[in-house]
Design an enzyme around this catalytic site. Structure first.
Site, PDB file in Angstrom:
ATOM      1  N   TYR A 107       0.986  -1.125  -0.013  1.00 14.96           N
ATOM      2  CA  TYR A 107      -0.183  -0.120   0.106  1.00 14.96           C
ATOM      3  C   TYR A 107       1.140   1.292  -0.038  1.00 14.96           C
ATOM      4  O   TYR A 107       2.029   1.392   0.572  1.00 14.96           O
ATOM      5  CB  TYR A 107      -0.875  -0.008   1.323  1.00 14.96           C
ATOM      6  CG  TYR A 107      -1.582   1.182   1.422  1.00 14.96           C
ATOM      7  CD1 TYR A 107      -2.883   1.326   0.843  1.00 14.96           C
ATOM      8  CD2 TYR A 107      -1.110   2.386   2.039  1.00 14.96           C
ATOM      9  CE1 TYR A 107      -3.660   2.443   1.023  1.00 14.96           C
ATOM     10  CE2 TYR A 107      -1.930   3.544   2.248  1.00 14.96           C
ATOM     11  CZ  TYR A 107      -3.196   3.642   1.673  1.00 14.96           C
ATOM     12  OH  TYR A 107      -3.884   4.716   1.891  1.00 14.96           O
ATOM     13  N   GLU A 195      -3.559   7.528  -3.793  1.00 11.93           N
ATOM     14  CA  GLU A 195      -3.603   6.196  -3.320  1.00 11.93           C
ATOM     15  C   GLU A 195      -3.301   4.915  -4.358  1.00 11.93           C
ATOM     16  O   GLU A 195      -4.172   5.135  -5.248  1.00 11.93           O
ATOM     17  CB  GLU A 195      -4.924   6.102  -2.592  1.00 11.93           C
ATOM     18  CG  GLU A 195      -4.940   4.832  -1.405  1.00 11.93           C
ATOM     19  CD  GLU A 195      -6.034   4.646  -0.931  1.00 11.93           C
ATOM     20  OE1 GLU A 195      -7.304   4.457  -1.717  1.00 11.93           O
ATOM     21  OE2 GLU A 195      -6.184   4.373   0.418  1.00 11.93           O
TER      22      GLU A 195
END
Ligand code: GDP
Ligand code: MN
Length: 383
Positions: A107, A195
């Protein structure tokens, strides 16, 4: 303003961030042609501006181009609903992307830390799942790296952060490069959020941004005419979309008392007062400075696009613009329109008495205070 995944990936690629190949399709035959380019091994992903598409059934992996085309056919026109977006959004295009063989999911995100007045890069070895879950259950699995926008990042800091995040050694070098690329995109493209979840680590040792969500700072959109069309499909309501085209701050709130005022704070107070008076605000609308007849007309037109509106409250504080000018502006705007619902205007500030005197005898009911105006509009609208 949120960008679609395909737009986000194109933007990242420009800065050298590794993304899987892929193209947008609007129908089954386009999807088939793209899938054929990848030998049928593709992932078809709904291009809607919401999170959790995977769980909502908007992401599916394929081994042949015919099934990818059939799925595209099913998906287009369908409304996807997720926990993050219970109202859902209708799919009008899909991304047909090269199927990535994923060994591990990491991530990455870049956000603004207002308190620190810096960017913050968040890095985690625990990707693929919702980051909120990771933050709750294993907060130590998220490493933060602050970046001073004036200085940018130094390699050693990024390497240190990647090691602290326990990204496996073979992936570290590419992870550092990806983070540096994302920071460049953030700073040079006026992003306010990036993101990547998941960052895919493949069995043959490649690191790729398998998903990408980029949001652009709306105050910088004047520098990005390339996003003019995207601006509209992010809106959840057709009037919101029209307002965004006109450059007016409007938010539909679902009630039946239309509200407009000059200044966001004043409009928010008006919402509260209407609520307190027992009304249901239909919208937020900031007229902005000036409030000349043309502007007022455009704004009233926008509020009345909402067929539920039964009454209109106008709340103007005359500072630099005098209230008598505002009142004349309102009268000339309404003279050119056919407004059949009750309209109440609270006018206060410079030359307020003159302003109210001008409204007397017109279809616009004058009020001196916000409370009085809210009570009056609710009474007239629900009569
Ligand atoms: P989101 O649910 O809106 O965040 O959409 P994602 O693009 O993140 O896709 C959801 C999930 O599908 C990802 O977490 C991956 O596990 C999986 N996925 C997406 N693209 C691929 C791919 O190319 N290969 C594989 N194996 N899985 C993928
Ligand atoms: Mn994702």
């Amino acid at each position: 303003m949120k960008l679609h995944e395909y737009q986000s990936k194109d933007l990242l690629a420009k800065y050298g961030v590794a993304v899987p190949g892929g193209k947008v399709a609007e129908n089954a035959s386009e999807a088939k042609a793209i899938a054929d380019e990848f030998g049928g091994k593709v992932v078809v992903k709904a291009q809607v501006l919401m999170g959790g598409r995977g769980k909502a059934g908007g992401v599916k992996l394929f081994g042949d181009s015919d099934s990818a085309a059939t799925f595209t056919q099913e998906l287009i026109g369908k409304r996807l609903v997720s926990i993050q977006n219970p109202d859902g959004m209708v799919v009008d295009k899909v991304l047909v992307g090269e199927l990535v063989d994923i060994a591990e999911e990491y991530y990455l995100s870049v956000l603004l830390d207002r308190a620190e007045q810096k960017l913050v890069v968040m890095i985690s070895k625990e990707g693929g799942v919702e980051i909120e879950t990771v933050a709750e259950e294993t907060p130590e699995a998220i490493v933060r790296l602050h970046v001073d926008p004036a200085w940018g990042v130094d390699d050693f800091e990024v390497r240190d952060a990647v090691q602290r995040a326990k990204i496996p050694a073979p992936a570290q070098r590419q992870m550092v490069a990806m983070i540096k690329g994302l920071v460049q995109v953030y700073l040079k493209e006026d992003a306010d959020m990036i993101e990547i979840n998941p960052v895919a680590w493949t069995p043959d040792g490649k690191l790729l941004a398998a998903d990408a969500k980029v949001s652009i700072d709306e105050n910088a959109l004047y520098r990005h005419p390339e996003y003019n069309e995207t601006k509209d499909d992010g809106a959840e309501h057709e009037i919101d979309a029209e307002a965004s085209k006109l450059g007016i701050a409007y938010v539909n709130l679902g009630g039946d008392i239309g509200i407009m005022g000059n200044g966001a704070g004043l409009v928010m107070c008006s919402l509260d007062e209407v609520n307190r008076a027992g009304g249901r605000p239909a919208n937020f609308l900031d007229v902005g400075g000036g409030a000349n007849a043309e502007r007022v007309k455009t704004c009233v037109g926008l509020v009345l696009m909402d067929e539920n509106v039964k009454g209109l409250l106008i709340n103007i504080f005359g500072g630099i613009t005098r209230c008598d000018e505002v009142a004349r502006g309102l009268l000339s705007a309404f003279a050119e329109m056919n407004v059949t619902i009750p309209v109440v205007a609270r006018i206060e500030g410079t030359a307020a008495a003159e302003g109210l005197a001008i409204l007397e005898g017109s279809q616009i009911v004058g009020a001196k205070s916000m409370q009085e105006a809210a009570a009056k509009v609710v009474e007239l609208a629900y009569a």
